[in-house]
Design a protein around this motif. Structure first.
Motif, mmCIF file in Angstrom:
data_model
loop_
_atom_site.group_PDB
_atom_site.id
_atom_site.type_symbol
_atom_site.label_atom_id
_atom_site.label_comp_id
_atom_site.label_asym_id
_atom_site.label_seq_id
_atom_site.Cartn_x
_atom_site.Cartn_y
_atom_site.Cartn_z
ATOM 1 N N ALA A 1 0.832 -1.205 0.000
ATOM 2 C CA ALA A 1 0.000 0.000 0.000
ATOM 3 C C ALA A 1 0.868 1.256 0.000
ATOM 4 N N ASP B 1 0.240 -4.205 -7.502
ATOM 5 C CA ASP B 1 -0.981 -4.572 -6.798
ATOM 6 C C ASP B 1 -2.168 -4.553 -7.766
ATOM 7 N N THR C 1 -6.043 -4.162 -6.558
ATOM 8 C CA THR C 1 -6.610 -2.859 -6.215
ATOM 9 C C THR C 1 -7.295 -2.227 -7.417
ATOM 10 N N ARG D 1 -11.227 -1.310 -7.761
ATOM 11 C CA ARG D 1 -11.658 0.054 -8.098
ATOM 12 C C ARG D 1 -12.579 0.041 -9.308
#
Length: 159
Positions: free
Chosen positions: A49, A119, A122, A126
């Protein structure tokens, strides 16, 4: 008679989706994914992250450790440990601010890493979320905020 798996929207009383059951399956799947990703990359979810945060702002004038700590909802001590791990792995450098001796700037060593490669889940999530109608998105977001509050320990006991 052939047995079939319950769909993700299985109901408990005929009309109501089994949200608690879906949440439990999601928690188990997330834990399994986190273990697999850490084994593959050596990076935990917080490291990933932080790198995504840095890479998505690679052209920003400055990213300080405190910005990363706030964005990831970490304590200052956890943020320091996180940045130390990323420096030790050669993923970031920490430099002094050119005009303020008290500040530090964190920069990725390789500014060309694709955050989606780092990643990919993610971006898929989204995309999935962006497809929700506004009314549904408000309901889902409100519910997920309540779940997040419970998981992070910030929910009031009465909830």
């Amino acid at each position: 008679m052939t047995e079939t798996a319950m769909p993700s929207t299985a109901t408990t009383d005929g009309d109501r989706p089994d949200v608690a059951g879906v949440l439990e399956r999601l928690r188990l799947a997330e834990a399994k994914l986190a273990r697999r990703r850490e084994q593959q990359t050596g990076m935990n979810e917080t490291d990933r992250a932080a790198m995504r945060y840095l890479l998505e702002r690679v052209d920003a004038a400055e990213i300080t450790p405190s910005m990363i700590v706030r964005a990831l909802h970490l304590s200052p001590a956890s943020g320091t440990a996180l940045i130390d791990r990323l420096v030790a792995r050669g993923l970031v450098v920490v430099e002094g601010h050119p005009h303020d001796r008290r500040k530090k700037i964190v920069r990725p060593v390789d500014r060309n890493i694709d955050p989606d490669h780092l990643d990919p889940l993610t971006m898929k999530l989204r995309g999935l979320a962006s497809g929700l109608p506004a009314r549904d998105a408000r309901v889902v977001a409100s519910f997920l905020e309540d779940v997040l509050a419970m998981v992070s320990g910030t929910a009031s006991p009465a909830n």
